[in-house]
Structure formats: structure tokens, C-alpha cells
Design a protein around this motif. Structure first.
Motif, mmCIF file in Angstrom:
data_model
loop_
_atom_site.group_PDB
_atom_site.id
_atom_site.type_symbol
_atom_site.label_atom_id
_atom_site.label_comp_id
_atom_site.label_asym_id
_atom_site.label_seq_id
_atom_site.Cartn_x
_atom_site.Cartn_y
_atom_site.Cartn_z
ATOM 1 N N PHE A 35 0.748 -1.398 -0.237
ATOM 2 C CA PHE A 35 0.571 -0.515 0.310
ATOM 3 C C PHE A 35 0.540 1.634 0.062
ATOM 4 O O PHE A 35 1.379 1.721 0.945
ATOM 5 C CB PHE A 35 -0.895 -0.002 1.438
ATOM 6 N N GLY A 36 0.895 1.823 -0.683
ATOM 7 C CA GLY A 36 1.395 3.050 -0.447
ATOM 8 C C GLY A 36 2.413 2.890 -2.316
ATOM 9 O O GLY A 36 3.055 4.809 -2.538
ATOM 10 N N ALA A 37 2.644 1.739 -2.174
ATOM 11 C CA ALA A 37 3.527 1.796 -4.329
ATOM 12 C C ALA A 37 3.055 2.607 -5.183
ATOM 13 O O ALA A 37 2.144 2.113 -5.551
ATOM 14 C CB ALA A 37 4.173 0.327 -3.877
ATOM 15 N N THR A 38 4.395 2.260 -6.282
ATOM 16 C CA THR A 38 3.325 3.323 -6.996
ATOM 17 C C THR A 38 4.241 2.107 -8.140
ATOM 18 O O THR A 38 5.207 1.440 -8.410
ATOM 19 C CB THR A 38 3.379 4.699 -7.629
ATOM 20 N N GLU A 55 4.664 8.971 5.642
ATOM 21 C CA GLU A 55 6.208 8.103 5.996
ATOM 22 C C GLU A 55 6.148 7.173 4.691
ATOM 23 O O GLU A 55 7.385 6.613 4.783
ATOM 24 C CB GLU A 55 4.751 7.256 6.564
ATOM 25 N N VAL A 56 5.558 7.351 3.589
ATOM 26 C CA VAL A 56 5.823 6.608 2.233
ATOM 27 C C VAL A 56 6.670 7.012 1.854
ATOM 28 O O VAL A 56 8.069 6.285 1.572
ATOM 29 C CB VAL A 56 4.889 6.400 1.330
ATOM 30 N N ARG A 79 13.056 6.904 0.840
ATOM 31 C CA ARG A 79 14.202 7.411 1.395
ATOM 32 C C ARG A 79 15.672 6.032 1.731
ATOM 33 O O ARG A 79 16.399 6.115 1.877
ATOM 34 C CB ARG A 79 14.245 8.576 1.961
ATOM 35 N N ILE A 80 14.603 6.256 3.196
ATOM 36 C CA ILE A 80 15.202 5.075 4.455
ATOM 37 C C ILE A 80 16.214 3.644 3.338
ATOM 38 O O ILE A 80 16.849 3.208 3.716
ATOM 39 C CB ILE A 80 14.896 4.869 5.413
ATOM 40 N N HIS A 133 9.096 1.745 -4.325
ATOM 41 C CA HIS A 133 9.167 0.259 -3.132
ATOM 42 C C HIS A 133 8.663 1.173 -1.266
ATOM 43 O O HIS A 133 9.261 2.122 -1.515
ATOM 44 C CB HIS A 133 10.002 -0.227 -3.109
ATOM 45 N N VAL A 134 8.378 0.662 -0.863
ATOM 46 C CA VAL A 134 8.096 1.048 0.559
ATOM 47 C C VAL A 134 8.242 0.155 1.406
ATOM 48 O O VAL A 134 7.849 0.711 2.350
ATOM 49 C CB VAL A 134 6.153 1.459 0.974
ATOM 50 N N TYR A 135 8.815 -0.956 0.826
ATOM 51 C CA TYR A 135 9.236 -1.704 1.692
ATOM 52 C C TYR A 135 9.316 -1.905 3.013
ATOM 53 O O TYR A 135 9.445 -1.840 3.969
ATOM 54 C CB TYR A 135 10.784 -0.324 2.591
#
Ligand SMILES: Cc1ncc(COP(=O)(O)O)c(C=O)c1O
Length: 363
Positions: A160-163, A247-248, A253-254, A277-279
Motif C-alpha cells: 500500500f503506497g507503492a506505485t 511516511e511513504v 528514502r530510508i 517501493h514502500v519497503y
């Protein structure tokens, strides 16, 4: 150091979360209270799709999607053997047969080149998983499905949040599903999930199945379930959702920084072209993962292994008759993967400590 720091998130947004939950305690509509429709509208807008349907868990949402598509005995559903068990469990729960297709090693997602060979006259659905936080190539999967008259369901529990190509996870297939399990990118404080579709008829049917098979009281056209999302959990997500895009961005970034610092010593996760990628997990691979996990643990750094066994190794799937060697990339991944601490509030100092410990352990 925490593997996923949910307390930090609560501390940051405590006033909004408490306030939202208190409103539910005040109005007392714990089942299908007004927060459910409010959240569903915001989720649909966030994803960029017509309908969002909140559900009691990600597992229930996948089962509802299969039921709504009339998948049942005699049908086959294609998915991967390297995933959380829910992805295959729900196929069995509706009486259908899971058919596994191996993954590609770089992104741990379904190998699209192998799907066609797994399609039989009984195949009804392709249900790929967007594992660890990035999507497989849905343009190719949708095209293949269209050619064979199949439906695609995205199991987007972790993404959720990835594209992909600028479109959000849960917006690119006919039906899709996510999970709000607390450790997921958008997590509530219990179980939860959601379904997404732009198809009005499917939307109605999935809503009905979620609430005992009917939308009107004492009228049950379908075999349904008690699959409703708790109003209190909807309140938690209403407080968290405005912070989710930030947060995404932090996750991206992290994750990118981990990869930058670690790619010289181990196989870091690859982000495929066109993807973000939302890791949900930052997962690397090394043949020495057990020793790595022990050494990190000794320094107070938590790790986890998702997933130490493939689904075809699980006793429950022995009747499917898959032998060891049937899915070499999934099998290899299950013996090599290890996930590092990953959450939007991981500091650079913490990350540096993890990276130094991984480098020392693998030197
Ligand atoms: C890939 C995948 N599918 C499905 C699920 C099921 O979600 P839930 O735990 O909300 O039932 C999960 C999460 O646990 C998952 O990781």
C-alpha cells in the motif's frame, strides 16, 4: 532498536488518534459507524479508484474477492509459493486449487514469463503478490490475463503506497486487496484490510459478502461472512492516513539509503523500472543469513526472516504434490532472505549502526 517502531508513530500522532477513537466511544456506533464510509472515501481517493471496501482483515478481503468472482471447486488460481500463507489459504477456503508460479530473484515477485505455462482450462484468476512493498509487472500480467479471459487480483497487503508507472498499488487490477495489520505500511491497531475496484457490480457484491451476503437487512442473496472492519480501527486509520504520504516518502528514502550503503556486501533489493517501493520489509539476501541474524541480535539489532519456508513445503500443501526443486528461486530465497529494521522513523544513526554490523558480519 525496534524492527518496526509503532510506539513512535503513536507518540507523534497521539492527540489525533486518541481524539478520533474517543469520538467513536462517544457516539457508540461500533459496527459500521460513520468512520467506515468516511475512511472508504478517503482510501479510494488516495489509491485513485472508484470503490474502497474496508474489511476485517487482509485475509478476509482476498477471500471475499474470490467469492465475488465465483471462484470455487474445480477452479484454479495462480499465485506464488514465496509469500505469507494467506495468499494461498483463501484459495483453498473457497474450494479452489492454488497453482504456484516461481518468483524472480531480484524483486521476489512472480516471474511473469512463467505464468502462461501454468494456465489450464480450469484457471480462473491470477493473484500475484506485491511482495515486500513493490509490484510485479501488472501491465504484462493484465495483458496475459485478458488474452486468456482471466481476472487479476493484486494481493497488495504489503505494497500500500507503492506505485507502478505512476499508478498506485491497488489501482491497477480488476480487484485488489490490502491489509491494515499493525506492521503493514498503513497499519491499524488490530486486524483490518480493504478491497478496491472500479467495477460497480463487483463493489456491490463484495460489500454484500462482507456483511453476511446482503446489503439489505434480513435479505441474503449471497453466501457471506462477518467480514466488517471495526469502527474503532477506522478511527485509527483516519488519524493516520493524512501522515501516510510523508511516511511513504521516508520509507523510500530510508530503503534507498540502505541499498546505497549495503549493495557492495550483499544482494540488496532491486527496485524494478517504473516502480516505487514502500519497503514493508527491507529484505536482503545472503547465503549466511542465519549467522548474520545471530551477530546482529548480539548487538541489539532485531531481524526477521520472511519467509523461511515456501508454501509448497508446508504440510497443508503436500496434497498438491509439488516436489522440492519445483520452484528453485522461491526455494533459494527462503534460505537466503533476512529483513532489517525498517520504519519511517529509523534514524540515520540507527541505520549506520545496522549497516556497520551487517558489513562486519559479512566481511
Ligand atoms: C502477502 C500477504 N497477503 C495477505 C496477508 C493477509 O493480511 P491479514 O494479516 O490482514 O489477514 C498478508 C499479511 O499478513 C500478507 O503479507
Amino acid at each position: 532498536m525496534q524492527f518496526i517502531d509503532l510506539q513512535q508513530q503513536y507518540r507523534l500522532h497521539q492527540a489525533e488518534i486518541d481524539g478520533r477513537m474517543r469520538r467513536v466511544l462517544d457516539h457508540g456506533q461500533f459496527i459500521m459507524g460513520p468512520e467506515i464510509a468516511e475512511l472508504e472515501a478517503l482510501l479510494a481517493a488516495y489509491v485513485g479508484i472508484k470503490h474502497a471496501i474496508t474489511v476485517a482483515s487482509g485475509t478476509d478481503s482476498l477471500e471475499i474477492a474470490l467469492r465475488a468472482l465465483d471462484v470455487g471447486p474445480g477452479d484454479e488460481v495462480i499465485t506464488v509459493p514465496f509469500t505469507w500463507i494467506s495468499s494461498a489459504e483463501v484459495i483453498g477456503l473457497v474450494g479452489a486449487k492454488p497453482v504456484f508460479v516461481d518468483i524472480t530473484p531480484g524483486d521476489f515477485n512472480i516471474n511473469v514469463n512463467l505464468i502462461a505455462a501454468a494456465i489450464t482450462p480450469r484457471t480462473k484468476v491470477i493473484m500475484p503478490v506485491s511482495l515486500f512493498g513493490q509490484m510485479p509487472d501488472y501491465a504484462r500480467i493484465n495483458a496475459l490475463a485478458a488474452k486468456h479471459g482471466l481476472t487479476v487480483i493484486e494481493d497488495g497487503a504489503q505494497s500500500f503506497g507503492a506505485t507502478q508507472g505512476g499508478r498506485k498499488s491497488c489501482a491497477v487490477t480488476k480487484v485488489s486487496s490490502t491489509s491494515f495489520f499493525p506492521a503493514k505500511p498503513l497499519g491499524c491497531y488490530g486486524d483490518g484490510g480493504a478491497l478496491f475496484t472500479s467495477d460497480d457490480a463487483l463493489n456491490e457484491k463484495m460489500r454484500a459478502i462482507r456483511t453476511h451476503g446482503g446489503l439489505k437487512r434480513h435479505h441474503h442473496p449471497y453466501l457471506g461472512m462477518n467480514g466488517r472492519f471495526d469502527t474503532l480501527q477506522a478511527a485509527v486509520l483516519l488519524a493516520k492516513l493524512p501522515h501516510f504520504p510523508g511516511e511513504v516518502a521516508a520509507r523510500e528514502r530510508i530503503g534507498a539509503r540502505y541499498t546505497e550503503l549495503l549493495r557492495s556486501v550483499c544482494a540488496a533489493p532491486e527496485v524494478m523500472p517504473g516502480n516505487t517501493h514502500v519497503y514493508a520489509q527491507y529484505t536482503l539476501r545472503t547465503p549466511h543469513r542465519d549467522q548474520l541474524g545471530e551477530k546482529l541480535k548480539a548487538q541489539g539489532i532485531p531481524t526477521a526472516v520472511y519467509y523461511p519456508k515456501c508454501l509448497h513445503e508446508q504440510p497443508v500443501y503436500a496434497p498438491l504434490g509439488y516436489a522440492w526443486g519445483a520452484f528453485p528461486e522461491s526455494e533459494k530465497a527462503s534460505r537466503e532472505v533476512i529483513s532489517l529494521p525498517m520504519h519511517p522513523w529509523l534514524t540515520e544513526a540507527e541505520q549506520d549502526k545496522v549497516v556497520a554490523a551487517v558489513k562486519a558480519a559479512l566481511a
